[in-house]
Write a protein that holds these residues in place. Structure first.
Motif, mmCIF file in Angstrom:
data_model
loop_
_atom_site.group_PDB
_atom_site.id
_atom_site.type_symbol
_atom_site.label_atom_id
_atom_site.label_comp_id
_atom_site.label_asym_id
_atom_site.label_seq_id
_atom_site.Cartn_x
_atom_site.Cartn_y
_atom_site.Cartn_z
ATOM 1 N N SER B 184 0.821 -1.037 -0.035
ATOM 2 C CA SER B 184 -0.010 -0.042 -0.062
ATOM 3 C C SER B 184 1.087 1.287 0.080
ATOM 4 O O SER B 184 1.426 1.660 0.865
ATOM 5 C CB SER B 184 -1.173 -0.089 1.363
ATOM 6 N N ASN B 185 0.763 1.991 -1.069
ATOM 7 C CA ASN B 185 1.491 3.184 -0.913
ATOM 8 C C ASN B 185 0.615 4.481 -1.120
ATOM 9 O O ASN B 185 -0.423 4.304 -1.493
ATOM 10 C CB ASN B 185 2.534 3.293 -2.782
ATOM 11 N N ASP B 186 0.848 5.498 -0.714
ATOM 12 C CA ASP B 186 0.253 6.759 -0.787
ATOM 13 C C ASP B 186 -1.007 6.521 -0.101
ATOM 14 O O ASP B 186 -2.134 6.698 -0.510
ATOM 15 C CB ASP B 186 -0.056 7.109 -2.116
ATOM 16 N N VAL B 187 -1.036 5.710 1.168
ATOM 17 C CA VAL B 187 -2.293 5.671 1.653
ATOM 18 C C VAL B 187 -2.280 6.719 2.751
ATOM 19 O O VAL B 187 -1.322 6.604 3.628
ATOM 20 C CB VAL B 187 -2.336 4.126 2.307
ATOM 21 N N LYS B 188 -3.406 7.401 2.906
ATOM 22 C CA LYS B 188 -3.673 8.504 4.135
ATOM 23 C C LYS B 188 -4.618 8.178 5.205
ATOM 24 O O LYS B 188 -4.287 8.645 6.310
ATOM 25 C CB LYS B 188 -3.754 9.800 3.263
ATOM 26 N N ASN B 189 -5.612 7.408 4.478
ATOM 27 C CA ASN B 189 -6.501 7.108 5.632
ATOM 28 C C ASN B 189 -6.943 5.623 5.325
ATOM 29 O O ASN B 189 -7.308 5.079 4.272
ATOM 30 C CB ASN B 189 -7.588 7.828 5.978
ATOM 31 N N ILE B 190 -7.109 4.936 6.608
ATOM 32 C CA ILE B 190 -7.302 3.442 6.480
ATOM 33 C C ILE B 190 -8.714 3.092 7.567
ATOM 34 O O ILE B 190 -8.735 3.873 8.605
ATOM 35 C CB ILE B 190 -5.949 2.642 7.212
ATOM 36 N N SER B 191 -9.299 2.410 6.985
ATOM 37 C CA SER B 191 -10.564 1.911 7.838
ATOM 38 C C SER B 191 -10.488 0.478 8.343
ATOM 39 O O SER B 191 -9.969 -0.270 7.463
ATOM 40 C CB SER B 191 -11.778 2.058 7.024
ATOM 41 N N ILE B 192 -10.549 0.102 9.583
ATOM 42 C CA ILE B 192 -10.283 -1.380 10.002
ATOM 43 C C ILE B 192 -11.767 -1.655 10.742
ATOM 44 O O ILE B 192 -12.072 -1.107 11.390
ATOM 45 C CB ILE B 192 -9.115 -1.429 11.055
ATOM 46 N N PHE B 193 -12.114 -2.838 10.090
ATOM 47 C CA PHE B 193 -13.333 -3.478 10.628
ATOM 48 C C PHE B 193 -13.142 -4.757 11.640
ATOM 49 O O PHE B 193 -12.184 -5.509 11.043
ATOM 50 C CB PHE B 193 -14.436 -3.869 9.593
ATOM 51 N N ILE B 194 -13.279 -4.614 12.680
ATOM 52 C CA ILE B 194 -13.141 -5.794 13.747
ATOM 53 C C ILE B 194 -14.245 -6.149 14.061
ATOM 54 O O ILE B 194 -15.525 -5.670 14.684
ATOM 55 C CB ILE B 194 -12.211 -5.329 15.209
ATOM 56 N N GLY B 195 -14.463 -7.637 14.122
ATOM 57 C CA GLY B 195 -15.692 -8.598 14.537
ATOM 58 C C GLY B 195 -15.965 -8.626 15.819
ATOM 59 O O GLY B 195 -15.027 -8.303 16.565
ATOM 60 N N PRO B 196 -17.069 -8.772 16.546
ATOM 61 C CA PRO B 196 -17.413 -8.794 17.742
ATOM 62 C C PRO B 196 -16.799 -10.353 18.355
ATOM 63 O O PRO B 196 -16.288 -11.021 17.560
ATOM 64 C CB PRO B 196 -18.865 -8.770 17.943
ATOM 65 N N GLU B 197 -17.208 -10.620 19.688
ATOM 66 C CA GLU B 197 -16.797 -11.832 20.147
ATOM 67 C C GLU B 197 -17.112 -13.332 19.205
ATOM 68 O O GLU B 197 -16.000 -13.990 19.115
ATOM 69 C CB GLU B 197 -17.681 -12.271 21.209
ATOM 70 N N GLY B 198 -18.175 -13.320 18.660
ATOM 71 C CA GLY B 198 -18.290 -14.442 17.714
ATOM 72 C C GLY B 198 -17.532 -14.465 16.324
ATOM 73 O O GLY B 198 -17.717 -15.281 15.377
ATOM 74 N N GLY B 199 -16.977 -13.334 16.160
ATOM 75 C CA GLY B 199 -16.219 -13.017 14.870
ATOM 76 C C GLY B 199 -17.353 -12.359 13.938
ATOM 77 O O GLY B 199 -18.648 -12.391 14.168
ATOM 78 N N PHE B 200 -17.037 -12.136 12.599
ATOM 79 C CA PHE B 200 -18.041 -11.620 11.444
ATOM 80 C C PHE B 200 -18.864 -12.783 10.932
ATOM 81 O O PHE B 200 -18.355 -13.995 10.907
ATOM 82 C CB PHE B 200 -17.234 -11.276 10.420
ATOM 83 N N ASP B 201 -20.062 -12.523 10.717
ATOM 84 C CA ASP B 201 -20.946 -13.467 9.813
ATOM 85 C C ASP B 201 -20.203 -13.820 8.551
ATOM 86 O O ASP B 201 -19.980 -12.534 8.147
ATOM 87 C CB ASP B 201 -22.451 -13.014 9.904
ATOM 88 N N PRO B 202 -20.332 -14.671 8.139
ATOM 89 C CA PRO B 202 -19.630 -14.948 6.547
ATOM 90 C C PRO B 202 -20.282 -13.864 5.712
ATOM 91 O O PRO B 202 -19.759 -13.491 4.820
ATOM 92 C CB PRO B 202 -19.998 -16.430 6.333
ATOM 93 N N SER B 203 -21.689 -13.578 5.673
ATOM 94 C CA SER B 203 -22.405 -12.775 4.984
ATOM 95 C C SER B 203 -21.872 -11.276 4.976
ATOM 96 O O SER B 203 -21.603 -10.628 3.871
ATOM 97 C CB SER B 203 -23.682 -12.751 4.978
ATOM 98 N N GLU B 204 -21.361 -11.116 6.311
ATOM 99 C CA GLU B 204 -20.826 -9.510 6.456
ATOM 100 C C GLU B 204 -19.263 -9.463 5.590
ATOM 101 O O GLU B 204 -19.044 -8.576 5.120
ATOM 102 C CB GLU B 204 -20.465 -9.324 7.931
ATOM 103 N N VAL B 205 -18.689 -10.426 5.678
ATOM 104 C CA VAL B 205 -17.620 -10.610 5.148
ATOM 105 C C VAL B 205 -17.670 -10.561 3.652
ATOM 106 O O VAL B 205 -16.693 -9.926 2.864
ATOM 107 C CB VAL B 205 -16.455 -12.044 5.636
ATOM 108 N N GLU B 206 -18.451 -11.269 3.096
ATOM 109 C CA GLU B 206 -18.859 -11.201 1.757
ATOM 110 C C GLU B 206 -19.113 -9.924 1.174
ATOM 111 O O GLU B 206 -18.833 -9.472 -0.003
ATOM 112 C CB GLU B 206 -19.852 -12.076 1.286
ATOM 113 N N LEU B 207 -20.150 -9.397 2.172
ATOM 114 C CA LEU B 207 -20.578 -8.006 1.640
ATOM 115 C C LEU B 207 -19.448 -7.030 1.701
ATOM 116 O O LEU B 207 -19.335 -6.046 0.766
ATOM 117 C CB LEU B 207 -21.451 -7.634 2.661
ATOM 118 N N ALA B 208 -18.467 -7.080 2.733
ATOM 119 C CA ALA B 208 -17.286 -6.127 2.676
ATOM 120 C C ALA B 208 -16.473 -6.251 1.438
ATOM 121 O O ALA B 208 -15.851 -5.442 0.788
ATOM 122 C CB ALA B 208 -16.577 -6.553 3.837
#
Lengths: 243, 243
Positions: B184-208
């Motif tokens: 990653s070059n020239d990256v100025k802003n980053i979004s990081i998504f973190i799942g809750p206790e049970g992790g992401f639901d696979p449908s959320e991962v696909e959507l992302a």
């Protein structure tokens, strides 16, 4: 799936016998019985998928379905020497550092440690239990060891055999942990010293420098004593470990 | 030294006036008065070393001794979108992520979030206070913002403008956060998504994934929901930030 550790190798075994505290955990807490699946991790780093065949008061017998290498151990051994912090912070540090991959954690009574561990053996036992639970939860192949509290002098000697010894220090502005790690080749084991709430006493830093420690910065923000070890271990795993 | 934030620039100012909650903090909690030194951080990222000259019920007036750039803000903006966890874990996540350098934290109600935030505005206010205290403690130039809880769909839209969007996922085995960050070059802003206790639901991962997120691994050990954001932010700061 629930994970348990045994002290022997399961190579060539058809059945595995679990004894000790885990028996109560399996039968009474988890209420597992015949036919339930568990993972038994043996002493040589293999995960055995097993099916419970018999339970009694003192032991649980499980049939090995398959056995495969556990890959959750990094190729680098990190020992954390943590300045004794206040309250229950040591519990958090142990739990998180096990998740992040440390293999050994040593509480160290440093000059600015306000808290005193009154019963070191009991405390170590309690922390060892936390390490055990954390190892199970994050899928480690082995349970990291938690030592009894050491003096700073003893900790320096204890760490003397490590390939790389790091001491993150908020007053260090020149040498970053990143530069040091990037210049480190063939490093197999690393010792990381973290100061307690008030940080290291300057005399401790000098002593460590004299013994060949790399005094490093971890960015311009002052990290709390319980945040710094997590950041340092993450950096090592990122640069030299299995990320 | 105690640090306070003001909403205006102190450029060219001889004196600074502090109002609001900080007045009680300075006069009653810290019991500071005439001649005591404080740091006032202005809205354009400068730290002013000041000496208190007057205090009254509603304001504290301090004389500026010197003004210098605060270097505790990284050249990269990290927004953390944290799946709502149980108990008081969000408090810990906010505190630690501020220390590590995030500029914004957004709690996200994900499919596997067990906990429900009953009064989102009140919760955000409470977390904002934690962020404020953490910023003071670690020497930040600005106080990171904590948003009200968002839905997953809203969070995806909210993050759409970021140069890089990361979603660490324990089931991802191919793409490591390290490889993605190093490319990653020239990256100025980053979004990081973190799942809750049970992790992401696979449908959320696909959507992302459909929205262009990089789904990444952070090593072979399964990190808890409150450990993962710390590790992810550390990795970003290490690779692209100010470490």
């Amino acid at each position: 799936m629930h994970r348990f550790y045994i002290d022997s190798s399961a190579e060539g075994c058809d059945e595995i016998t679990i004894t000790g505290d885990d028996v109560v955990h399996i039968t009474r807490v988890l209420r597992l019985g015949e036919g339930d699946e568990i993972i038994v991790c043996d002493c040589v780093g293999y995960d055995c998928l097993c099916k419970v065949v018999r339970t009694c008061k003192d032991e649980v017998t499980a049939k090995v379905q398959s056995r495969e290498k556990n890959n959750a151990e990094a190729n680098i051994d990190i020992t954390l020497y943590q300045g004794v912090p206040k309250g229950d912070k040591l519990d958090t540090v142990v739990q998180k550092c096990v998740e992040l991959g440390a293999v050994r954690i040593v509480p160290v009574a440093m000059k600015r440690s306000v808290a005193v561990i009154k019963d070191p053996a009991k405390k170590a036992q309690r922390l060892q239990k936390i390490a055990h639970e954390a190892a199970k939860q994050c899928g480690r192949a082995r349970v990291p060891r938690v030592d009894c509290v050491m003096s700073f002098a003893d900790a320096l000697s204890d760490a003397s055999g490590a390939d790389l010894r790091l001491l993150p220090y908020e007053a260090e502005k020149m040498s970053s942990i990143k530069n040091v790690l990037r210049q480190s080749n063939d490093v197999k084991n690393i010792s990381i010293f973290i100061g307690p709430e008030g940080g290291f006493d300057p005399s401790e830093v000098e002593l460590a420098k004299d013994r060949g420690f790399s005094v490093v910065s971890m960015g311009p923000r002052i990290l709390r004593t319980e945040t710094a070890p997590l950041a340092a271990i993450t950096a090592v795993m990122y640069e030299l470990g299995d990320w």
